[in-house]
Write a protein that holds these residues in place. Structure first.
Motif, PDB file in Angstrom:
ATOM      1  N   PRO A 208      -7.482  -4.440  -8.247  1.00  0.00           N
ATOM      2  CA  PRO A 208      -8.627  -4.918  -7.466  1.00  0.00           C
ATOM      3  C   PRO A 208      -8.724  -4.176  -6.135  1.00  0.00           C
ATOM      4  CG  PRO A 208      -7.263  -6.756  -8.182  1.00  0.00           C
ATOM      5  CD  PRO A 208      -6.509  -5.503  -8.504  1.00  0.00           C
ATOM      6  N   ARG A 209      -9.956  -3.936  -5.699  1.00  0.00           N
ATOM      7  CA  ARG A 209     -10.179  -3.328  -4.392  1.00  0.00           C
ATOM      8  C   ARG A 209      -9.737  -4.298  -3.309  1.00  0.00           C
ATOM      9  NH1 ARG A 209     -14.134   0.755  -3.914  1.00  0.00           N
ATOM     10  NH2 ARG A 209     -14.654  -0.045  -1.866  1.00  0.00           N
TER      11      ARG A 209
ATOM     12  N   TRP B  22       3.916  -6.582 -10.641  1.00  0.00           N
ATOM     13  CA  TRP B  22       3.436  -5.814  -9.509  1.00  0.00           C
ATOM     14  C   TRP B  22       1.938  -6.029  -9.317  1.00  0.00           C
ATOM     15  CZ3 TRP B  22       0.237  -2.271  -7.419  1.00  0.00           C
ATOM     16  CH2 TRP B  22       0.611  -1.755  -6.178  1.00  0.00           C
ATOM     17  N   SER B  23       1.207  -6.070 -10.403  1.00  0.00           N
ATOM     18  CA  SER B  23      -0.239  -6.271 -10.335  1.00  0.00           C
ATOM     19  C   SER B  23      -0.587  -7.627  -9.725  1.00  0.00           C
ATOM     20  CB  SER B  23      -0.853  -6.136 -11.727  1.00  0.00           C
ATOM     21  OG  SER B  23      -2.245  -6.251 -11.659  1.00  0.00           O
ATOM     22  N   LEU B  24       0.165  -8.654 -10.084  1.00  0.00           N
ATOM     23  CA  LEU B  24      -0.068  -9.985  -9.494  1.00  0.00           C
ATOM     24  C   LEU B  24       0.193  -9.972  -7.994  1.00  0.00           C
ATOM     25  CD1 LEU B  24       1.428 -12.346 -12.210  1.00  0.00           C
ATOM     26  CD2 LEU B  24      -0.981 -12.111 -11.558  1.00  0.00           C
ATOM     27  N   HIS B  25       1.256  -9.295  -7.584  1.00  0.00           N
ATOM     28  CA  HIS B  25       1.546  -9.198  -6.145  1.00  0.00           C
ATOM     29  C   HIS B  25       0.439  -8.433  -5.430  1.00  0.00           C
ATOM     30  CE1 HIS B  25       5.436 -11.070  -6.168  1.00  0.00           C
ATOM     31  NE2 HIS B  25       5.840 -10.283  -7.149  1.00  0.00           N
ATOM     32  N   TRP B  26      -0.045  -7.363  -6.058  1.00  0.00           N
ATOM     33  CA  TRP B  26      -1.151  -6.606  -5.465  1.00  0.00           C
ATOM     34  C   TRP B  26      -2.388  -7.498  -5.312  1.00  0.00           C
ATOM     35  CZ3 TRP B  26      -2.099  -2.220  -2.965  1.00  0.00           C
ATOM     36  CH2 TRP B  26      -3.432  -1.875  -2.778  1.00  0.00           C
ATOM     37  N   ASP B  27      -2.708  -8.248  -6.367  1.00  0.00           N
ATOM     38  CA  ASP B  27      -3.878  -9.134  -6.310  1.00  0.00           C
ATOM     39  C   ASP B  27      -3.779 -10.089  -5.133  1.00  0.00           C
ATOM     40  OD1 ASP B  27      -4.677  -7.918  -8.653  1.00  0.00           O
ATOM     41  OD2 ASP B  27      -4.368  -9.673  -9.915  1.00  0.00           O
TER      42      ASP B  27
ATOM     43  N   GLY C 210      -6.044 -12.209  -0.925  1.00  0.00           N
ATOM     44  CA  GLY C 210      -5.714 -13.293  -0.007  1.00  0.00           C
ATOM     45  C   GLY C 210      -5.145 -12.868   1.323  1.00  0.00           C
ATOM     46  N   ASP C 211      -4.071 -12.073   1.297  1.00  0.00           N
ATOM     47  CA  ASP C 211      -3.375 -11.724   2.534  1.00  0.00           C
ATOM     48  C   ASP C 211      -4.256 -10.926   3.479  1.00  0.00           C
ATOM     49  OD1 ASP C 211      -1.185 -13.016   1.478  1.00  0.00           O
ATOM     50  OD2 ASP C 211      -0.133 -11.183   0.913  1.00  0.00           O
TER      51      ASP C 211
ATOM     52  N   THR D 249       0.825  -1.205   0.000  1.00  0.00           N
ATOM     53  CA  THR D 249       0.000   0.000   0.000  1.00  0.00           C
ATOM     54  C   THR D 249       0.863   1.261   0.000  1.00  0.00           C
ATOM     55  OG1 THR D 249      -0.284  -0.124   2.405  1.00  0.00           O
ATOM     56  CG2 THR D 249      -2.027  -1.062   1.037  1.00  0.00           C
ATOM     57  N   SER D 250       1.999   1.231   0.688  1.00  0.00           N
ATOM     58  CA  SER D 250       2.856   2.421   0.695  1.00  0.00           C
ATOM     59  C   SER D 250       3.558   2.618  -0.649  1.00  0.00           C
ATOM     60  CB  SER D 250       3.869   2.356   1.840  1.00  0.00           C
ATOM     61  OG  SER D 250       4.786   1.306   1.645  1.00  0.00           O
TER      62      SER D 250
END
Length: 93
Positions: free
Chosen positions: A86-87, A34-39, A44-45, A13-14
Motif C-alpha cells: 500500500p502507498r 512483513w506486509s502486515l507490518h508495512w500496512d 496508521g502510524d 522504509t529503510s
C-alpha cells in the motif's frame, strides 16, 4: 508515542531495498508478516505522526526527522509498487 512511530517508520522504509532483494527467497509467512507490518506503518502510524505534526506536538529534532521521513517513501515508490505494498498515507492515492 511519537518517538516510537518515527523509529518504526524509518526502519520500515529503510528496509525496503533489502526486502525487495530477499522477496523471492522469503517464505510466504515472512512475506505476509512483513506486509502486515508495512500496512500498519503506511496507513496508521504515518497518519498519527502527521496529526502530531499538525498539532505542533513534536520537538524540533523530531519534526526534522519527520520531514526527512516524508521523503523516504517518495524515493522508494518504485520498490513499493514492485512489492505491491500500500502507498504510505502521506502520499495519497
Amino acid at each position: 508515542m511519537i518517538e516510537v512511530g518515527l523509529k518504526w517508520a524509518l526502519v520500515m522504509t529503510s528496509d525496503l531495498p533489502e526486502i525487495a532483494d530477499e522477496g523471492p527467497d522469503m517464505s510466504d509467512s515472512e512475506r505476509a508478516s512483513w506486509s502486515l507490518h508495512w500496512d500498519q506503518m503506511a496507513v496508521g502510524d504515518l497518519r498519527r505522526l502527521a496529526r502530531y505534526h499538525r498539532l505542533g506536538e513534536m520537538t524540533r529534532p523530531r519534526e526534522a526527522r519527520y520531514r526527512h521521513l516524508l521523503h523516504e517513501p517518495r524515493d522508494a515508490m518504485p520498490l513499493i509498487e514492485r512489492l505491491q505494498l500500500p502507498r504510505p498515507s502521506m502520499l495519497g492515492e
